[in-house]
Design a protein around this motif. Structure first.
Motif, PDB file in Angstrom:
ATOM      1  N   ASP A   1      -9.766  13.733  -6.474  1.00  0.00           N
ATOM      2  CA  ASP A   1      -9.191  14.492  -5.361  1.00  0.00           C
ATOM      3  C   ASP A   1      -9.452  13.754  -4.060  1.00  0.00           C
ATOM      4  N   VAL A   2      -8.427  13.659  -3.246  1.00  0.00           N
ATOM      5  CA  VAL A   2      -8.533  12.985  -1.950  1.00  0.00           C
ATOM      6  C   VAL A   2      -8.062  13.969  -0.880  1.00  0.00           C
ATOM      7  N   PRO A   3      -8.993  14.660  -0.231  1.00  0.00           N
ATOM      8  CA  PRO A   3      -8.609  15.620   0.799  1.00  0.00           C
ATOM      9  C   PRO A   3      -7.981  14.929   2.014  1.00  0.00           C
TER      10      PRO A   3
ATOM     11  N   LEU B   1       0.816  -1.211   0.000  1.00  0.00           N
ATOM     12  CA  LEU B   1       0.000   0.000   0.000  1.00  0.00           C
ATOM     13  C   LEU B   1       0.852   1.266   0.000  1.00  0.00           C
ATOM     14  N   ALA B   2       2.104   1.127  -0.397  1.00  0.00           N
ATOM     15  CA  ALA B   2       2.967   2.311  -0.547  1.00  0.00           C
ATOM     16  C   ALA B   2       2.420   3.168  -1.683  1.00  0.00           C
ATOM     17  N   PRO B   3       2.616   4.479  -1.604  1.00  0.00           N
ATOM     18  CA  PRO B   3       2.136   5.335  -2.689  1.00  0.00           C
ATOM     19  C   PRO B   3       2.973   5.169  -3.946  1.00  0.00           C
TER      20      PRO B   3
ATOM     21  N   VAL C   1      -4.949   3.262   6.694  1.00  0.00           N
ATOM     22  CA  VAL C   1      -4.488   4.649   6.643  1.00  0.00           C
ATOM     23  C   VAL C   1      -3.430   4.688   5.558  1.00  0.00           C
ATOM     24  N   VAL C   2      -3.764   5.351   4.440  1.00  0.00           N
ATOM     25  CA  VAL C   2      -2.943   5.278   3.230  1.00  0.00           C
ATOM     26  C   VAL C   2      -2.821   6.647   2.567  1.00  0.00           C
ATOM     27  N   GLU C   3      -1.771   6.795   1.780  1.00  0.00           N
ATOM     28  CA  GLU C   3      -1.540   8.030   1.045  1.00  0.00           C
ATOM     29  C   GLU C   3      -2.651   8.254   0.011  1.00  0.00           C
ATOM     30  N   PRO C   4      -2.890   9.517  -0.378  1.00  0.00           N
ATOM     31  CA  PRO C   4      -3.945   9.804  -1.359  1.00  0.00           C
ATOM     32  C   PRO C   4      -3.811   9.016  -2.652  1.00  0.00           C
ATOM     33  N   GLU C   5      -2.582   8.764  -3.114  1.00  0.00           N
ATOM     34  CA  GLU C   5      -2.414   8.001  -4.358  1.00  0.00           C
ATOM     35  C   GLU C   5      -2.968   6.591  -4.235  1.00  0.00           C
TER      36      GLU C   5
END
Length: 191
Positions: free
Chosen positions: A162-164, A74-76, A137-141
């Motif tokens: 878009d991921v705020p 789940l790395a960006p 809990v993951v980066e927006p990408e």
């Protein structure tokens, strides 16, 4: 039984404010940490918690009161030699390369991975999602890649999502059919 995934984007920090390519560093700032602490306890009970590698995801999970396992898959998106640099800086120095990278989901950043590759990697993780609820809990990408894969969108849609910061995007489904609930701010009243 249904798999339910709650994808939580990290709280704000300097790297996110400055639109820097992910490099694994970049702590939350005090505002972001305070907002995450205020949202603690607002997520649904989960059978498991996973966390994207990187400081801001781990700090966000901790501030939310979550203890999870780091999931390397789940790395960006890996930005290669652009890691740690601001998009504006790279765009000024390598305008054509950035434009091609943003326009072509098969084009990787120099030494990095393409949008299509990150969507496939996150898609493989989704395919193996266990039954029950998982909070990630993951980066927006990663949120973008999960939505692209789950809905069967073209990889070119990746940059149009878009991921705020500090929002929850929920996927639920079984047998490869997913439903989507987009970007609920943490702490917001649920219907």
């Amino acid at each position: 039984m249904t798999s339910r995934l709650v994808l939580v984007s990290p709280a704000i920090g300097a790297a996110l404010r400055e639109a820097r390519f992910y490099d694994g560093a970049g702590s939350l700032d005090e505002v972001g940490a305070a907002r995450a602490r205020a949202a603690a306890g607002t997520l649904p009970e989960a059978a498991r918690v996973v966390v994207s590698p990187g400081v801001r995801c781990r700090e966000t999970a901790e501030a939310l009161g979550l203890r999870g396992v780091v999931a390397a898959e789940l790395a960006p998106l890996d930005a290669g030699r652009w890691r740690g640099r601001a998009l504006a800086e790279v765009g000024a120095a390598e305008a054509e390369a950035v434009a091609r990278w943003l326009a072509d989901p098969d084009r990787a950043a120099p030494g990095g991975e393409s949008v299509r590759e990150v969507c496939a990697r996150v898609g493989r993780w989704l395919t193996s999602a266990p039954e029950g609820r998982t909070v990630a809990v993951v980066e927006p990408e990663v949120v973008r890649a999960a939505v692209v894969h789950a809905l069967g969108l073209p990889a070119g849609a990746f940059w149009r999502l878009d991921v705020p910061p500090l929002t929850a995007t929920e996927l639920s489904g079984r047998a490869g059919r997913w439903n989507l609930r987009l970007g609920r701010p943490l702490g917001a009243d649920r219907e």
